[in-house]
Design an enzyme around this catalytic site. Structure first.
Site, PDB file in Angstrom:
ATOM      1  N   LYS A 156       0.840  -1.209   0.000  1.00  0.00           N
ATOM      2  CA  LYS A 156       0.000   0.000   0.000  1.00  0.00           C
ATOM      3  C   LYS A 156       0.868   1.249   0.000  1.00  0.00           C
ATOM      4  CE  LYS A 156      -2.569  -2.362   3.384  1.00  0.00           C
ATOM      5  NZ  LYS A 156      -3.282  -2.276   4.640  1.00  0.00           N
ATOM      6  N   CYS A 157       1.868   1.282  -0.820  1.00  0.00           N
ATOM      7  CA  CYS A 157       2.860   2.356  -0.856  1.00  0.00           C
ATOM      8  C   CYS A 157       2.815   3.044  -2.223  1.00  0.00           C
ATOM      9  CB  CYS A 157       4.239   1.721  -0.617  1.00  0.00           C
ATOM     10  SG  CYS A 157       5.662   2.786  -0.858  1.00  0.00           S
ATOM     11  N   GLY A 158       3.249   4.267  -2.278  1.00  0.00           N
ATOM     12  CA  GLY A 158       3.321   4.970  -3.549  1.00  0.00           C
ATOM     13  C   GLY A 158       4.257   4.303  -4.540  1.00  0.00           C
TER      14      GLY A 158
END
Length: 158
Positions: A35-37
């Site tokens: 769930k990271c950029g």
């Protein structure tokens, strides 16, 4: 410990796996988060793996929840997310810490071999380490480095 092959890691089912099993193969070892950029880098990593796995490349993904809790609690959710959204077929291991008191010994070693800018500490998800066929850590890439930029350094190791 002299090479990455001296380490054991925990698989998603809780069993230990010796990195000796990858002896003679170039590796990219990366701390990941779902769930990271930078999560779209899974696609670039999978593309490198698809392109070079027949020449021996293995990518080892190690989910970590140390940066803004950007990983699922359940490792099965993590692996499903990677497969469904990015077609990941390279090995994903159990969730680990990459910094601090409980950091995984492999990542302690990786950071000792290739320090980052200003310190050895891993600053964010998707820090990548390139390992040659002898198990030596030859280069470290920051989270903002896309997997495609690793290809130039990887080709001579194949």
């Amino acid at each position: 410990m002299n090479t990455v092959y001296d380490f054991q890691v925990t698989m998603t089912n809780g069993e230990q796996k010796s990195l000796q099993d990858y002896k003679g193969q170039p590796l990219i070892i990366v701390n990941t988060a779902s769930k990271c950029g930078f999560t779209p880098q899974f696609g670039g990593l999978q593309e490198l793996y698809r392109k070079y796995k027949d020449q021996g490349l293995v990518i080892l993904g190690f989910p970590s929840d140390q940066f803004n809790n950007q990983e699922y609690d359940n490792i099965e959710e993590t692996t499903q997310f990677c497969q469904i959204n990015y077609g990941v077929t390279f090995p994903i291991f159990a969730k680990i810490d990459v910094n601090g008191k409980h950091e995984d010994a492999l990542f302690t070693f990786l950071k000792e071999q290739q320090k980052g800018l200003l310190s050895s500490k891993i600053k964010w998800n998707f820090t990548k380490f390139l390992v040659d066929r002898e198990g030596n850590v030859v280069k470290r890439y920051g989270p903002t480095t896309p997997p495609s930029k690793i290809e130039e350094d990887l080709i001579p190791l194949l």
